[in-house]
Design an enzyme around this catalytic site. Structure first.
Site, short mmCIF file in Angstrom:
data_model
loop_
_atom_site.label_atom_id
_atom_site.label_comp_id
_atom_site.label_asym_id
_atom_site.label_seq_id
_atom_site.Cartn_x
_atom_site.Cartn_y
_atom_site.Cartn_z
N GLU A 268 0.84 -1.09 -0.12
CA GLU A 268 0.04 -0.02 -0.15
C GLU A 268 1.11 1.19 0.00
OE1 GLU A 268 -3.19 -0.03 -0.63
OE2 GLU A 268 -3.83 -2.11 0.14
N ARG A 272 0.38 3.70 -3.24
CA ARG A 272 -0.08 5.16 -2.93
C ARG A 272 0.79 6.23 -2.55
NH1 ARG A 272 -5.84 3.94 0.09
NH2 ARG A 272 -5.75 1.61 -0.17
N ASP A 401 -4.61 -9.83 -8.34
CA ASP A 401 -4.69 -8.84 -9.38
C ASP A 401 -3.73 -8.24 -9.98
OD1 ASP A 401 -4.65 -7.46 -6.89
OD2 ASP A 401 -6.65 -6.55 -6.80
N GLU A 535 -12.41 0.08 -9.75
CA GLU A 535 -12.20 -0.66 -10.87
C GLU A 535 -13.07 -0.79 -12.07
OE1 GLU A 535 -12.23 -1.56 -7.73
OE2 GLU A 535 -9.87 -1.62 -7.32
N THR A 621 -1.09 0.75 -10.34
CA THR A 621 -2.35 0.11 -9.99
C THR A 621 -3.29 1.15 -9.01
OG1 THR A 621 -3.19 -1.88 -9.09
CG2 THR A 621 -1.56 -0.93 -7.63
C1 DMJ Z 1 -6.56 0.22 -4.95
O1 DMJ Z 1 -5.80 0.54 -3.85
C2 DMJ Z 1 -5.50 -0.05 -5.90
O2 DMJ Z 1 -6.29 -0.28 -7.13
C3 DMJ Z 1 -5.06 -1.62 -5.80
O3 DMJ Z 1 -4.53 -2.36 -6.56
C4 DMJ Z 1 -6.45 -2.54 -5.41
N1 DMJ Z 1 -7.63 -1.84 -5.18
C5 DMJ Z 1 -7.50 -0.64 -4.47
C6 DMJ Z 1 -9.00 0.01 -4.63
O4 DMJ Z 1 -10.17 -0.68 -4.74
#
Ligand code: DMJ
Length: 655
Positions: A268, A272, A401, A535, A621
């Site tokens: 995370e 982020r 994912d 998503e 992501t």
């Molecule tokens: C986000 O923090 C990112 O997209 C992560 O890969 C998984 N999904 C959350 C939001 O749903």
């Protein structure tokens, strides 16, 4: 009794003795003689005594030094200005060594020594309790600290870093009025989310929009790290909200501190914070973002100190000690976590000239390449100590994912030169198609979850990102299957839209089934929530970019209206607990990814394609755009073929 004649001590003659009856004078003479003898004896004894004392008595100067030592160790020397020493409340006058004080001091010293020994013993016992890995991690952390201290001292500027072509970082204004208005509305929603966070949650990680106060979860640790600020920066930038961007920059400059005793999620924090800071740096050119990203990355490195080099899920930013989630199968690390570091780490090496980040992620890739994969699938769990898979579960949603996403994006970000990553992506997707993708009775294409050879016919909201991924990977696919993958992307987009459309609120549930009578609907109560996730909208946007089919804008607008109607509250935006209820309860969290991703993808969906064009930018992501790197022409020390490149000199002093 006769007195024996005194023998001469020298050659001088002694007068003859008077042998008549003893007279007084005779007696006196005899007495004088024996006195002399005794005196002589006493004298010689005294000399012997002095001699012995000189050599054998203890050195009193040592006692003196001991006294001083005692005073130095035990007595706080406070000069009262009157030749007195204040000893914790007692006043000792003058220099006199009073017996009582002496004994007290000795006693105190003895107690101190005893306490020191006991403490050392306790520490040693504690050390022995720790696992080998923990001790190794502690040693590595210490080594890293020292290495970083040395680096800090060497204020040698890094070589100039050529910046890739930064195309399309603003603009994108649509020509038609209707689209422009929709875009403006989304910008207004961003302002509402930001200004309320600014007002009620500033510096906290997230916002509670109903309670109107700060919020956090364990992924960010126990510290106020301003996750929403960092996550939102690039969205503010591309929307032209420069005042707000500046506020965020100032907070980061003055308050974002990573030397905190806080255990964070490596994944995370990477997607982020490092992703957000790097994107903010590339868009704005402000050095502070790059420097903070590099400082933070240094704090994540100890997480890689495992027997295999597969990082722990969590790391303490201060101690560098890592561990895994308690719920993960057999102490495993998670595929979607350790497999979602590549993009950011390659950029860190590119910007700093330090190959360490690149080496860490390449090591993970090489290790995965060598492993056997059950049915050609990557399980979600891998033990970082043994290097063995945990449970044989495979998912394109949670836990799996973004690992697949980053294989594809590593290839795109390298200007399509990282063919190893592309091959791994193609192999993985072929196995997923074979085992996990099915069509429901009602004709909906879905991606299920593979559990020990059995397919669970359930799809998560998280899995819906895959529609966009298939479309993005269509170009360059094996055996020229571009059309097939674009079609697959469209089918997933359709299924996910259905999962929204089949609810009361027109917002999608967390998970939905294709089992028995169920078709794209949540069955269990605890799967009916919507937490402002991006998503589905992300997939609409990619599909829009590749097809320009107006239905994607239409679906995106439906979602915008539903969010505005059901999630907007006076203090920001909140998630809701049941999308099938007409009177839903709020979860009272404004997630940072709502500003980073959901609103960004919506804004891009209603912008022209020249804003962040996909042949120059790759989104991490968390929707943070990073520029394509032309690595074929570069070395990691920034020594690049400078043709066609703008250059900027970097002075970087990692801490
Ligand atoms: C986000 O923090 C990112 O997209 C992560 O890969 C998984 N999904 C959350 C939001 O749903």
């Amino acid at each position: 009794m006769t007195t024996p004649a005194l023998l001469p001590l020298s050659g001088r003659r002694i007068p003859p003795l008077n042998l008549g009856p003893p007279s007084f004078s005779h007696h006196r003479a005899t007495l004088r003689l024996s006195e002399k003898f005794i005196l002589l004896l006493i004298l010689s004894a005294f000399i012997t005594l002095c001699f012995g004392a000189f050599f054998f008595l203890p050195d009193s100067s040592k006692h003196k030094r001991f006294d001083l030592g005692l005073e130095d160790v035990l007595i706080p020397h406070v000069d009262t200005g009157k030749g007195e020493k204040d000893l914790g409340g007692f006043l000792i006058h003058g220099q006199g060594h009073d017996e009582h004080r002496h004994r007290e001091e000795e006693e105190r010293l003895r107690n101190k020594i005893r306490a020191d020994h006991e403490r050392a013993l306790e520490e040693a016992k504690e050390k022995l309790k720790k696992s080998r890995e923990t001790i190794q991690a502690e040693i590595e952390t210490e080594k890293n600290k020292i290495a970083q201290e040395i680096k800090k001292k060497e204020t040698k500027p890094l070589p100039p870093v050529p910046l890739p072509n930064l195309i399309g970082i603003n603009g994108g204004e649509p020509e038609d009025e209707d689209t422009r208005e929709k875009r403006e509305k989304i910008k207004e929603m961003m302002k509402h989310a930001w200004s309320n966070y600014r007002k009620y949650g500033w510096g906290h990680n997230e916002l509670k929009p109903i309670a109107m106060k700060g919020h956090s979860t364990n992924i960010f640790g126990s510290s106020k790290m301003g996750a929403t600020i960092v996550d939102a920066l690039d969205t503010l930038y591309i929307m032209g909200l420069h005042e707000e961007f500046k506020e965020g920059q100032e907070w980061i400059d003055h308050n974002l501190d990573f030397s905190v005793n806080s255990e964070v999620s490596v994944f995370e924090v990477n997607i982020r914070f490092i992703g957000g800071l790097l994107a903010a740096y590339y868009l704005s050119g402000q050095e502070v973002f790059k420097n903070k990203a590099v400082q933070l990355a240094g704090k994540l490195l100890p997480a890689f100190n495992t027997p295999t080099g597969i990082p722990w899920a969590m790391v303490n930013l201060k101690s560098g000690i890592g561990r895994n989630w308690g719920w993960a199968s057999a102490g495993s690390s998670i595929l979607a976590e350790f497999g979602t570091l590549h993009m950011e780490f390659v950029h860190l090496s590119y910007l700093t000239g330090d190959p360490v980040y690149f080496q860490k992620v390449m090591h993970i890739r090489k290790l995965l390449q060598k492993m056997d994969r059950p049915d050609g699938l990557y399980p979600n769990y891998l033990n970082p100590k043994t290097g063995r898979w945990g449970q044989h579960h495979t998912s394109v949603g949670g836990l799996g994912d973004s690992f697949y996403e980053y294989l594809l994006k590593a290839w795109l970000m390298s200007d399509k030169t990282d063919i190893e990553a592309r091959k791994m992506y193609d192999d993985a997707i072929e196995a997923i198609e074979k085992h996990l993708i099915r069509t429901s009775n009602g004709g909906l294409t879905f991606i299920g979850e593979w559990k020990n050879g059995h397919l669970e016919r359930k799809m998560g909201h998280l899995t819906c990102f895959a529609g966009g991924m298939f479309a993005l990977g269509a170009d360059g696919s094996r055996k020229d299957k571009a059309g097939h993958y674009l079609q697959l992307g469209a089918e997933i987009a359709h299924t996910c839209h259905e999962s929204y459309d089949r609810t009361v609120l027109k917002l999608g549930p967390e998970a939905f089934k294709f089992d028995g009578g169920a078709e794209a609907v949540a069955v269990r109560q605890n799967e009916k929530y919507y937490i402002l996730r991006p998503e589905v909208i992300e997939t609409y946007w990619y599909m829009w970019r590749f097809t320009h089919d107006p239905k994607y804008r239409q679906w995106g607008w439906e979602a915008t209206e539903a969010i505005e109607k059901y999630c907007r509250v006076r203090g920001g935006f909140s998630g809701i607990k049941d999308v099938y209820s007409s009177a839903p309860a709020y979860d009272d969290v404004q997630q940072s990814f709502f500003l980073a991703e959901t609103l960004k993808y919506l804004y891009l969906l209603f912008s022209n394609d020249d804003l962040l064009p996909l042949d120059h930018w790759v989104f991490n992501t968390e929707a943070h755009p990073l520029p394509v790197l032309h690595l074929a022409n570069t070395t990691l020390s920034g020594n690049l073929d400078l043709r066609n490149h703008e250059t900027r000199t970097t002075e970087l002093h990692p801490q």
